[in-house]
Design an enzyme around this catalytic site. Structure first.
Site, PDB file in Angstrom:
ATOM      1  CB  CYS A  76       4.374   9.860   3.705  1.00 53.13           C
ATOM      2  SG  CYS A  76       2.624   9.192   3.370  1.00 53.13           S
ATOM      3  CD  GLU A  77       2.375  10.564  -3.450  1.00 54.25           C
ATOM      4  OE1 GLU A  77       1.498  10.321  -4.106  1.00 54.25           O
ATOM      5  OE2 GLU A  77       3.623  11.123  -4.141  1.00 54.25           O
ATOM      6  CG  HIS A  79      -0.533  10.904   6.177  1.00 50.93           C
ATOM      7  ND1 HIS A  79      -0.381   9.643   5.719  1.00 50.93           N
ATOM      8  CD2 HIS A  79      -1.912  10.927   6.657  1.00 50.93           C
ATOM      9  CE1 HIS A  79      -1.472   8.966   5.453  1.00 50.93           C
ATOM     10  NE2 HIS A  79      -2.492   9.812   6.215  1.00 50.93           N
ATOM     11  CD  GLN A 117       9.123   1.535   1.036  1.00 50.98           C
ATOM     12  OE1 GLN A 117       8.848   2.059   1.966  1.00 50.98           O
ATOM     13  NE2 GLN A 117       9.760   0.440   0.931  1.00 50.98           N
ATOM     14  CG  HIS A 145       6.243   4.304   5.406  1.00 52.77           C
ATOM     15  ND1 HIS A 145       5.893   4.798   4.339  1.00 52.77           N
ATOM     16  CD2 HIS A 145       6.875   3.239   4.826  1.00 52.77           C
ATOM     17  CE1 HIS A 145       6.793   4.345   3.389  1.00 52.77           C
ATOM     18  NE2 HIS A 145       7.252   3.215   3.815  1.00 52.77           N
ATOM     19  CB  CYS A 147       1.897   7.895   7.522  1.00 57.25           C
ATOM     20  SG  CYS A 147       2.494   6.807   6.241  1.00 57.25           S
TER      21      CYS A 147
END
Length: 185
Positions: A76-77, A79, A117, A145, A147
């Protein structure tokens, strides 16, 4: 992506967390973490042309081709935490089919970049469309995810589903329904 710079940055991160990067359990961690990050983000070093490598083959097939359950691992960009799932990819050929493994390699190339995503789903669909000139392309991704699971709302059983439908999959309800039914089986 400089291994030396990444290693130095991980060393600083450990120090800023209040850890001693020189203690026994952490002495090699900055280098290991840097190598891991290089691997997890190696999609930046790949191109679509390199991945496909000419693996397009003449075919009279004009029926739907589906590759289901392609596992994917991304970060995930927001976190830098993993999201893990599977992609279902379909296309309707127009004279050429792509080598089967190339579909999975396209998924990996984009997954191995810092992502959300929704963008990953679109990038895969547009890449396959550009390479095959298909009548239509469909991509559905289902992922969990970290996060959402490890921090924040901590919802362990949530998953995200995203889809992109291009060409015939967008224009024809019947084509889209056939694809969605086939990936559920």
């Amino acid at each position: 992506m400089s291994l030396e710079n990444l290693t130095r940055n991980y060393h600083e991160i450990l120090e800023n967390l209040g850890e001693n990067p020189q203690r026994e359990g952490l002495t090699g961690t900055p280098l290991r973490a840097a190598k891991a990050m290089q691997f997890l983000c190696h999609g930046y070093q790949q191109s679509l042309e390199e991945i496909v490598n000419g693996a397009l083959f003449e075919s009279d097939n004009d029926e739907m081709v589906i590759v289901k359950d392609i596992e994917l691992y991304s970060l995930c960009e927001h976190h830098l935490l993993p999201f893990i799932g599977k992609a279902h990819v379909a296309y309707i050929p127009t004279g050429k089919v792509i080598g089967l493994s190339k579909v999975a390699r396209i998924v990996d190339m984009f997954a191995r970049r810092l992502q959300i995503q929704e963008n990953l789903t679109r990038q895969i669909a547009e890449a396959l469309q550009s390479v095959t000139n298909a009548k239509g392309v469909a991509v559905v991704i289902e992922a969990k995810h970290m996060c959402m699971m490890m921090r924040g709302v901590e919802k362990q059983n949530s998953s995200m589903h995203s889809s992109v439908m291009l060409g015939a999959f967008r224009d024809s309800v019947n084509t889209r329904q056939e694809f969605l039914q086939l990936i559920r089986n």
